[in-house]
Design an enzyme around this catalytic site. Structure first.
Site, PDB file in Angstrom:
ATOM      1  N   LYS A 186       2.463   9.943   9.203  1.00 10.91           N
ATOM      2  CA  LYS A 186       2.268   8.896  10.427  1.00 10.91           C
ATOM      3  C   LYS A 186       2.684   9.725  11.613  1.00 10.91           C
ATOM      4  O   LYS A 186       2.231  10.839  12.339  1.00 10.91           O
ATOM      5  CB  LYS A 186       2.487   8.233   9.947  1.00 10.91           C
ATOM      6  CG  LYS A 186       1.284   7.789   8.870  1.00 10.91           C
ATOM      7  CD  LYS A 186       1.393   5.980   9.045  1.00 10.91           C
ATOM      8  CE  LYS A 186      -0.038   4.784   8.315  1.00 10.91           C
ATOM      9  NZ  LYS A 186      -1.262   5.619   8.250  1.00 10.91           N
ATOM     10  N   TYR A 221       0.791  -0.981  -0.366  1.00 10.57           N
ATOM     11  CA  TYR A 221      -0.013   0.204  -0.089  1.00 10.57           C
ATOM     12  C   TYR A 221       0.929   1.698   0.192  1.00 10.57           C
ATOM     13  O   TYR A 221       1.839   1.244   0.615  1.00 10.57           O
ATOM     14  CB  TYR A 221      -0.932   0.068   1.457  1.00 10.57           C
ATOM     15  CG  TYR A 221      -2.100   0.513   1.427  1.00 10.57           C
ATOM     16  CD1 TYR A 221      -3.104   1.334   0.393  1.00 10.57           C
ATOM     17  CD2 TYR A 221      -1.632   2.230   2.412  1.00 10.57           C
ATOM     18  CE1 TYR A 221      -3.871   2.340   0.595  1.00 10.57           C
ATOM     19  CE2 TYR A 221      -2.674   3.484   2.635  1.00 10.57           C
ATOM     20  CZ  TYR A 221      -3.584   3.210   1.566  1.00 10.57           C
ATOM     21  OH  TYR A 221      -4.518   3.989   1.078  1.00 10.57           O
ATOM     22  N   ASP A 271       9.049   4.284   0.561  1.00  9.50           N
ATOM     23  CA  ASP A 271       7.984   4.925   1.577  1.00  9.50           C
ATOM     24  C   ASP A 271       8.220   3.872   2.624  1.00  9.50           C
ATOM     25  O   ASP A 271       7.806   3.431   3.259  1.00  9.50           O
ATOM     26  CB  ASP A 271       6.766   3.892   0.793  1.00  9.50           C
ATOM     27  CG  ASP A 271       5.433   4.587   1.638  1.00  9.50           C
ATOM     28  OD1 ASP A 271       5.486   5.418   2.061  1.00  9.50           O
ATOM     29  OD2 ASP A 271       4.049   4.022   0.609  1.00  9.50           O
TER      30      ASP A 271
HETATM   31  N1  PMP Z   1       2.716   4.576   2.168  1.00 15.12           N
HETATM   32  C1  PMP Z   1       2.268   3.755   3.519  1.00 15.12           C
HETATM   33  C2  PMP Z   1       3.264   3.063   3.872  1.00 15.12           C
HETATM   34  C3  PMP Z   1       0.886   3.710   4.529  1.00 15.12           C
HETATM   35  O1  PMP Z   1       1.068   2.521   5.303  1.00 15.12           O
HETATM   36  C4  PMP Z   1      -0.015   5.315   4.366  1.00 15.12           C
HETATM   37  C5  PMP Z   1      -1.205   5.076   4.731  1.00 15.12           C
HETATM   38  N2  PMP Z   1      -1.426   3.786   5.661  1.00 15.12           N
HETATM   39  C6  PMP Z   1       0.640   5.892   2.627  1.00 15.12           C
HETATM   40  C7  PMP Z   1       2.216   5.661   2.082  1.00 15.12           C
HETATM   41  C8  PMP Z   1      -0.660   6.967   2.776  1.00 15.12           C
HETATM   42  O2  PMP Z   1      -0.884   7.719   3.593  1.00 15.12           O
HETATM   43  P1  PMP Z   1      -1.963   8.805   3.861  1.00 15.12           P
HETATM   44  O3  PMP Z   1      -2.906   7.778   4.989  1.00 15.12           O
HETATM   45  O4  PMP Z   1      -1.472   9.180   5.241  1.00 15.12           O
HETATM   46  O5  PMP Z   1      -2.189   9.732   3.014  1.00 15.12           O
END
Ligand code: PMP
Length: 451
Positions: free
Chosen positions: A281, A153, A254
């Site tokens: 986060k 994700y 990421d």
């Molecule tokens: N990349 C990863 C690895 C994530 O876990 C998340 C959110 N769960 C995101 C991107 C997207 O972040 P956001 O929900 O703040 O848009």
């Protein structure tokens, strides 16, 4: 009021108010809720407040929070130092069109901790951070294709979400094309996203070598959570790095979720040397945030003193003082000692869960590191998205497990990484282990099923 649970005989928590709110929500939201990720089994649990490691729902049930807003809240809820600092900010103004010292301070902290980060830009979410990191890689290399790993994700940017649900039909080249994020997404997206298997060393080289000249970036989460919280093998990290360097492809890590794996982040922990890092986060201290960081020469695509940007990055709320101050204070409290303590708690939990599994000969395994863990209804810890995929029967088992935890006052996310927060103690870890062991005892395989 507590009613009796029909299966266990234990008092089942009352959910009358949640149930009422859900009915209200169904009148104004598609599917009754505002995020696809809200768990609705058997119904969404509406919260009233958080208290450190716990949340209290609208029916008065107090739950240990192993979700922490999908790993965002590393200090749990209502972290004192952030609460105090933000009180003043609210009175002095919460967003401005001019820069403030606060954004420099948070950027300095990230640059000082994360080896790959020389320059930073702030945005408001992880989705945006990944999006701008990919745009930066494209602008820097002049190439448009992206390599990413199946099931991971990376937020909702079209090119980042293609492949999060696996691959579908074969394209003209015989390559299996990524499933796109939504019905009607332009088919052209699939042509420029190459989806490979996490931890597959030979597959990586074979797929990239012939088309390397089109590839801008390898987008990789060092421990992809949704794909199964998969542990990266050393060989895989080495092969990924060698292939990227050989072809002038940028590595985009990421770390939106996995930055919480250590003081210097997850790439540093696993020996990955990214050119760009997407963060989010925990660096917002509980407020919306995203950050793109990386090599100064690559980050120069966002503009230099002399040159106009190749990638224009703005954002009305980018670097707002609330997120900047909360983020800095939350991160400063994450000292090397705080990370060590979280790691010890995580080890205690993972080891305890694993021991319970082996003592009962149960068909489960546990993955994760630092403050993260995920329970799999599989005998072997999965190393790829495919092996982490659950059958309908396994999904039913995991749903039963989440419900069991809920009945015992613990929020365990379904199908995502669970996580710890700094207000948690060894006593909470032992409670989670005991509740899990209780579940295993109730679902003990018959002797014939044991191996
Ligand atoms: N990349 C990863 C690895 C994530 O876990 C998340 C959110 N769960 C995101 C991107 C997207 O972040 P956001 O929900 O703040 O848009």
């Amino acid at each position: 009021m507590l009613t009796q649970n029909a299966n266990t005989g234990r008092p089942a928590p009352d959910r009358a108010r949640s149930s009422k709110l859900y009915r209200r929500g169904q009148r104004v939201f598609p599917a009754g809720v505002t995020r696809a990720t809200i768990e609705k089994d058997p119904l969404p649990i509406y919260l009233e407040r958080g208290e450190g490691a716990y949340v209290v729902d609208v029916d008065g049930n107090r739950l240990l929070d192993l979700n922490n807003n999908f790993t965002t809240l590393v200090h749990g809820h209502g972290f004192g130092p952030v609460v105090e600092a933000i009180g003043d900010v609210l009175r002095q103004g919460t967003c401005f069109a001019n820069p403030m010292e606060h954004e420099i301070a948070l950027a300095e902290l990230l640059v000082s901790r994360i080896p790959a980060v020389e320059h930073v830009r702030f945005v408001n979410s992880g989705t945006e951070a990944v999006m701008y990191a990919l745009k930066a890689a494209r602008a820097f290399t002049g190439r448009s294709s992206i390599v990413r790993f199946e099931g991971a994700y990376h937020g909702a940017y079209d090119w980042a979400e293609a492949g999060q649900n696996g691959v579908g039909e074969s394209g003209v080249s015989g390559r299996r094309l990524p499933k796109l994020g939504y019905t009607g997404a332009p088919k052209a997206i699939a042509d420029s996203v190459i989806v490979l298997d996490f931890n597959d060393v030979s597959g990586l080289e074979a797929a990239i070598d012939p088309i390397a000249a089109d590839i801008a970036a390898i987008l990789v989460d060092p421990m992809p959570s949704r794909a199964g919280l998969l542990h990266p093998s050393t060989d895989f990290v080495a092969a990924l790095t060698a292939t990227a360097r050989k072809h002038g492809i940028l590595i985009v890590a990421d770390e939106v979720l996995n930055l919480r794996q250590g003081f210097a982040g997850a790439s540093a922990r696993y020996g990955l040397e990214p050119d760009l890092v997407a963060a989010g986060k925990i660096i917002g201290g509980g407020f919306p945030i995203g950050a793109i960081g990386g090599r100064a020469d690559v980050m120069a695509v966002f503009g230099t003193d002399e040159n106009a940007p190749l990638v224009s990055q703005g954002g009305t709320f980018s670097a707002n003082p609330v997120s900047m101050i909360a983020g800095r204070i939350a991160m400063e409290a994450l000292t090397p000692d705080a990370f060590d303590r979280l790691e010890d708690l995580g080890d205690r939990l993972r080891n305890g869960l694993t021991q319970a599994i082996s003592e009962r000969g149960a068909p489960f395994s546990v993955s994760g590191a630092a403050s993260l863990f995920r329970i799999h209804p599989k005998k072997e810890v999965p190393a790829t998205y495919r092996s982490a995929q659950m059958s309908a029967q396994e999904v039913a088992i995991m749903r039963a497990l989440s419900r069991h935890f809920l009945t015992h006052g613990i929020l365990l996310p379904f199908g995502a990484a669970a996580c710890l927060s700094t207000p948690m103690t060894a006593a909470e870890m032992d409670r989670v282990i005991a509740v899990f062991d209780d579940f295993l005892a109730q679902h003990e395989p018959s002797d014939g099923d044991k191996q």
